[in-house]
Design a protein around this motif. Structure first.
Motif, PDB file in Angstrom:
ATOM      1  N   UNK A   1     -22.897  89.888 -14.863  1.00 16.72           N
ATOM      2  CA  UNK A   1     -22.099  89.153 -15.842  1.00 16.72           C
ATOM      3  C   UNK A   1     -22.654  89.354 -17.248  1.00 16.72           C
ATOM      4  N   UNK A   2     -21.752  89.588 -18.182  1.00 15.03           N
ATOM      5  CA  UNK A   2     -22.116  89.723 -19.588  1.00 15.03           C
ATOM      6  C   UNK A   2     -21.762  88.426 -20.307  1.00 15.03           C
ATOM      7  N   UNK A   3     -22.745  87.832 -20.973  1.00 20.52           N
ATOM      8  CA  UNK A   3     -22.523  86.592 -21.717  1.00 20.52           C
ATOM      9  C   UNK A   3     -22.400  86.898 -23.204  1.00 20.52           C
TER      10      UNK A   3
ATOM     11  N   UNK B   1     -38.547  79.745 -12.375  1.00 17.01           N
ATOM     12  CA  UNK B   1     -37.733  79.782 -13.591  1.00 17.01           C
ATOM     13  C   UNK B   1     -36.312  80.256 -13.297  1.00 17.01           C
ATOM     14  N   UNK B   2     -35.383  79.751 -14.119  1.00 13.30           N
ATOM     15  CA  UNK B   2     -33.974  80.110 -14.019  1.00 13.30           C
ATOM     16  C   UNK B   2     -33.523  80.798 -15.309  1.00 13.30           C
ATOM     17  N   UNK B   3     -32.346  81.378 -15.256  1.00 11.89           N
ATOM     18  CA  UNK B   3     -31.777  82.051 -16.430  1.00 11.89           C
ATOM     19  C   UNK B   3     -31.104  80.975 -17.285  1.00 11.89           C
ATOM     20  N   UNK B   4     -31.904  80.223 -18.017  1.00  9.22           N
ATOM     21  CA  UNK B   4     -31.394  79.038 -18.709  1.00  9.22           C
ATOM     22  C   UNK B   4     -30.348  79.361 -19.761  1.00  9.22           C
ATOM     23  N   UNK B   5     -30.471  80.494 -20.440  1.00  9.78           N
ATOM     24  CA  UNK B   5     -29.462  80.865 -21.428  1.00  9.78           C
ATOM     25  C   UNK B   5     -28.083  80.969 -20.788  1.00  9.78           C
ATOM     26  N   UNK B   6     -28.025  81.625 -19.639  1.00 19.40           N
ATOM     27  CA  UNK B   6     -26.751  81.786 -18.944  1.00 19.40           C
ATOM     28  C   UNK B   6     -26.197  80.434 -18.509  1.00 19.40           C
ATOM     29  N   UNK B   7     -27.045  79.614 -17.896  1.00 17.22           N
ATOM     30  CA  UNK B   7     -26.588  78.320 -17.387  1.00 17.22           C
ATOM     31  C   UNK B   7     -26.117  77.412 -18.519  1.00 17.22           C
TER      32      UNK B   7
END
Length: 614
Positions: free
Chosen positions: A47-49, A422-428
């Motif tokens: 996915x591209x954000x 850790x999670x991909x916080x920017x995406x979330x």
């Protein structure tokens, strides 16, 4: 390369700044739950954000298939003015497809700010028309009274997530079967079309209202009566085009959930013990449900439609802020449907701290960050979108979980034997911002406990309001931040009356806990200072004075609990207990009709209405 590439932290820092090492055994178990030994790195996300701003270069020409069906021919770069939403990029040279999420990047701020409202456990807020627990008809009444007579602008409710469709019913709203669907126990039966035609409606109503005589919520009894009534109404349901349109709009998710409910009724609530052909949503036994139990399958969809309609009616009275639990019961519907993206051998929790020296494990399986990313974040998108249905605001429980979560192996002897992932916080956060933008709702992050330094700054930049609780704040309310929701207490913490009378401390001692005696005494001294109270000051005066002090906060939102306003000494939940405390079962001591004429809630409302102009 190594474990850091997979988001696993081999060291962690406690609230006192001390660093701790994670055991190699825990690291290995966490990696194994992700399906890796730590070599290499996770697969790139599909996915591209995109956010408004600088254009993103493209390697050649492409078509953007937008969410609303348009096709945009792109050359050289993605433009900066793309419509917000979920789109698909198709490259013309080789047909490669990429999901594109265009997000505003920031959430809307509360339109009515500054304003105030009640934080309420809806099940506890009963009227004389309730069947043993507060329902959506009660929410509608409470919202109308708060907005029209008291000048409030919001109601914060406990999670209304769906429980298992079987007995016994779970008491905890924070351990749901599904976060995408809601609990039919909150239905007001008499408001369902067709209820008036039931030959035994009066008998059912009387039995339901008789449950109001119990001080503790008996969800099993409520379930039996309401399901009996709803099943009878369903037998006379001739169909409705509005129901058909709603079912169509919900897509496959609704059908999958209804299939789980039918299978749970047949095989038991825990899918992990079902026959092999039913243990996965793609199994042959699941498809068989539509052929052999089509009516029951539609019945569970109909229940969700009824909840949606009644929630919409209640939300028309006032902005409702919905609480999103941090996870789900691994045995439930979401655990079954999303078993391929959940780390089912792990449980979410918290590392040891001064209040919980062994750490905490909440039994909720975390999303695997990399499988979630590979799935295009669709489970997360569906969860956020569902919780925002008819919402004025969204409360994100344990919002730090968007950045990292404490994973505890289910085989571990102690929650202390965990590790942060850790999670991909920017995406979330981009997804939260987009979904809030589409819903016209604000977001509040429950950022209590151990919070990394950069987290609150990032949340503020995203317009996610902080959560400031008077019990924890070292500064007076007048110095709280503007972009925040300010409160005295939460459902997990003592009420004002519990602190002032000493009953909360006494209760902890009585059930064998090891309370923080010094901390509790400090809270009472804090109350004395804030309220200008002496030891003999009545509880009601202390409550009103404390909320008068809270009204000095410049924060956009203020909330008061009905428990405080009514002088209730018991807190709704006592963390660290199971059967020792009646968690999530304590009803308010007065009906809504009595509350509306009680001077004490009005005194709290006046206090919060007197807040200084921003």
């Amino acid at each position: 390369m190594g474990v850091a590439e997979w988001g696993v932290q081999e060291h962690w820092q406690d609230a006192q700044g001390k660093w701790h090492n994670v055991s190699p055994e825990t690291v290995a178990l966490v990696l194994d739950a992700m399906g890796t030994d730590g070599d290499g790195s996770p697969a790139p996300g599909p996915t591209l954000f995109v956010r408004p701003g600088a254009p993103i270069p493209l390697d050649g020409a492409a078509d953007l298939l937008t969410e609303n069906g348009d096709t945009l021919r792109l050359e050289g770069s993605l433009p900066t003015d793309l419509p917000f939403g979920y789109h698909t990029l198709v490259r013309l040279d080789d047909g490669r497809r990429t999901d594109v999420v265009v997000s505003p990047g920031t959430c809307p701020l509360p339109a009515l700010a500054p304003t105030w409202g009640w934080a309420v456990q809806l099940y506890a807020a009963r009227s004389t028309e309730s069947w043993g627990m507060g329902d959506l008809g009660d929410l509608r009444r409470l919202g109308r009274w708060t907005a029209q007579e008291l000048g409030g602008g919001l109601i914060l409710v406990n999670p209304l997530h769906a429980a298992h469709p079987t007995l016994p019913q779970s008491d905890s709203p924070y351990f749901p079967s599904s976060r995408r669907f809601r609990n039919p126990l909150y239905l007001r039966v008499e408001d369902v079309d067709g209820a008036a035609a039931l030959p035994d409606l009066e008998t059912l109503v009387n039995a339901g209202r008789a449950l109001n005589g119990k001080g503790h919520i008996d969800r099993d009894a409520v379930f039996r009566l309401k399901m009996q009534a709803l099943e009878q109404i369903w037998e006379g349901f001739a169909g409705d085009p509005a129901f058909d349109a709603w079912r169509e709009a919900q897509g496959q998710a609704l059908g999958d959930y209804a299939a789980f409910c039918v299978l749970a009724e047949e095989h038991g609530p825990d899918w992990r013990g079902w026959p092999e052909g039913a243990r996965h949503p793609d199994g042959p036994d699941v498809a068989e449900v539509l052929r052999t139990q089509y009516g029951r399958w539609r019945f569970h969809q109909w229940l969700q439609w009824l909840v949606d309609r009644q929630l919409q009616a209640a939300s028309a009275e006032i902005g409702v802020m919905h609480d999103l639990a941090v996870g789900v019961d691994p045995a439930g519907a979401d655990g079954w449907l999303w078993q391929d993206v959940l780390a089912l051998d792990m449980a979410v929790g918290a590392p040891p701290d001064e209040f919980s020296t062994q750490g905490q494990s909440w039994g909720l399986p975390p999303f695997d960050p990399w499988r979630l990313r590979s799935a295009g974040y669709h489970p997360f998108i569906q969860t956020i979108r569902a919780t925002l249905g008819h919402a004025g605001g969204l409360r994100l429980d344990h919002v730090m979980g968007l950045f990292r979560l404490w994973w505890v192996p289910r085989s571990a002897d102690s929650p202390a034997a965990g590790a942060y992932v850790r999670y991909c916080d920017d995406d979330l956060l981009d997804i939260v911002a987009l979904e809030c933008h589409r819903a016209g709702a604000y977001a509040v992050g429950e950022d209590l406990g151990t919070v990394e330094d950069h987290v609150r700054a990032e949340l503020c930049e995203r317009n996610v309001l902080s959560y400031r609780v008077l019990w924890f704040e070292p500064t007076p309310p007048a110095r709280y931040p503007v972009r925040a929701l300010a409160a005295v207490t939460t459902h997990d913490l003592p009420t004002i009356a519990g602190i002032w009378t000493g009953s909360d401390l006494a209760a902890q001692r009585e059930i064998g806990m090891e309370p923080n005696e010094e901390g509790t005494r400090d809270l009472r001294e804090k109350l004395k200072d804030l309220a200008g109270a002496g030891d003999g000051t009545p509880v009601d005066q202390v409550v009103a004075a404390t909320y008068d002090a809270l009204s000095q906060a410049p924060s956009m939102l203020l909330t008061a609990t009905l428990d405080d306003a009514l002088g209730v000494e018991e807190r709704p939940n006592m963390p660290g207990t199971i059967d020792e405390w009646p968690n999530w079962r304590i009803a308010l001591p007065h009906t809504l009709e009595e509350i509306e004429t009680d001077p004490r809630p009005r005194a709290v409302a006046r206090a919060l209405q007197r807040r200084p102009a921003p």
